[in-house]
Design a protein around this motif. Structure first.
Motif, short mmCIF file in Angstrom:
data_model
loop_
_atom_site.label_atom_id
_atom_site.label_comp_id
_atom_site.label_asym_id
_atom_site.label_seq_id
_atom_site.Cartn_x
_atom_site.Cartn_y
_atom_site.Cartn_z
N SER A 244 0.77 -0.97 0.09
CA SER A 244 0.11 -0.08 0.10
C SER A 244 0.79 1.21 -0.04
O SER A 244 0.49 2.26 -0.60
N PHE A 248 1.10 4.00 -2.99
CA PHE A 248 0.92 5.46 -2.67
C PHE A 248 2.09 6.33 -3.17
O PHE A 248 1.85 7.54 -3.68
N GLN A 282 -5.20 3.49 -5.49
CA GLN A 282 -4.89 3.33 -4.28
C GLN A 282 -6.53 2.68 -3.50
O GLN A 282 -6.38 1.48 -2.76
N ASP A 286 -6.29 -1.62 -2.11
CA ASP A 286 -6.09 -1.63 -0.72
C ASP A 286 -6.88 -3.05 -0.31
O ASP A 286 -6.37 -3.76 0.43
#
Length: 309
Positions: A244, A248, A282, A286
């Motif tokens: 993650s 990002f 994102q 996730d």
């Protein structure tokens, strides 16, 4: 509004190009992605909420991450879906400033939440005996709320400074509203806003980055000094967060590159994808990363799905 500010009533988004009949295909794809994002995020949040065994700091922080993902995507997806079907891409100035405010809040909260999650992983791996005293529910709640309050405050100040500028145009070279392109339209002094932006950028980028680097340095040190079993357990615990975090960082890098370098040589579709990567990928990635990697969540999601079927 400041009497010296411009009377711009709307902004024109010039990055859209004519898709013809393909607009309906793009609309359908984005709509499917949005629904998938909402369902996947909401499913994991519901699973964590309904199962007391998951009422632990790590899972509560995961809920915070997913809630922010729903917030960010809901600011972007419906807006894009509406604009794709329009022939003229104009946005009222009030909504444009609100969208710029919201997407910056989303980015800051996401980054700070990921940094808090790295601290949580550090405590769980490096000082497990102190974990329950240093990551209580009250402390976790504070760590969840502070990023939101902080992000809303500094972004509100930023938008107030931006909206007081006198603008000499209304064309934004993006498919959504953002603060930096609006500031570039200013024909009045932007020194105060530039100084403010520099300070908050340094704080927002380097403070979480420092915390993340320190925590992972200590985690790696424990892994190298520990047994093979310790390394495997640490890897399994940290992998969703690392994926993650890397995703990002990749999206943030795309945004920074677009602002600092001339990418006119790239196809327009590629530039649009790069500008949207940060806001769209994102929240979709996730739930699958955490849902597939964390065994407790994966098993409970599977059981919930089977029971509903």
């Amino acid at each position: 509004m400041n009497p010296n500010s411009s009377n711009v009533a709307f902004f024109s988004l010039t990055a859209y190009f004519h898709l013809g009949p393909l607009r309906y295909l793009v609309f359908a794809v984005l709509l499917i992605l949005y629904v998938l994002m909402l369902l996947s995020n909401a499913l994991i949040v519901a699973v964590i909420y309904q199962n007391r065994s998951l009422h632990e700091p790590m899972y509560i922080l995961v809920c915070s991450l997913f809630g922010n993902g729903i917030f960010g995507s809901s600011i972007m997806f419906p807006f894009l879906l509406y604009q794709i079907l329009q022939d003229v891409h104009i946005v009222p100035s009030q909504f444009c400033y609100f969208q710029a405010f919201a997407i910056h809040v989303y980015g800051i909260v996401e980054y700070f939440t990921l940094s808090v999650m790295s601290y949580d992983r550090y405590l769980a791996i490096c000082v497990p005996l102190q974990y329950n005293t240093r990551m209580t529910r009250d402390k976790t709640a504070v760590m969840m709320v502070i990023p939101w309050l902080y992000a809303c405050f500094i972004c509100l100040v930023m938008i107030m400074l931006s909206s007081s500028l006198r603008l000499c145009g209304n064309a934004i070279q993006k498919v959504y509203c953002d603060n930096f392109p609006i500031v570039r339209l200013a024909c009045s002094d932007t020194s105060i806003l530039n100084a403010y932006g520099l300070v908050i950028s340094i704080v927002n980028i380097f403070s979480p980055m420092l915390l993340i680097l320190i925590t992972y340095f200590r985690i790696l040190r424990v892994c190298f000094l520990g047994s093979v079993q310790t390394r495997r357990k640490a890897l399994a615990t940290c992998m969703p967060h690392v994926v993650s975090l890397m995703n990002f960082g990749l999206g943030a890098a795309f945004e920074i590159i677009q602002y600092r370098f001339n990418l006119s040589y790239l196809p327009e579709s590629v530039r649009i994808f790069l500008s949207l990567y940060f806001w769209l990928v994102q929240p979709i990635l996730d739930p699958f990363v955490y849902g597939l990697s964390i065994s407790k969540i994966r098993v409970l999601c599977k059981n919930l799905f089977v029971s509903k079927i």
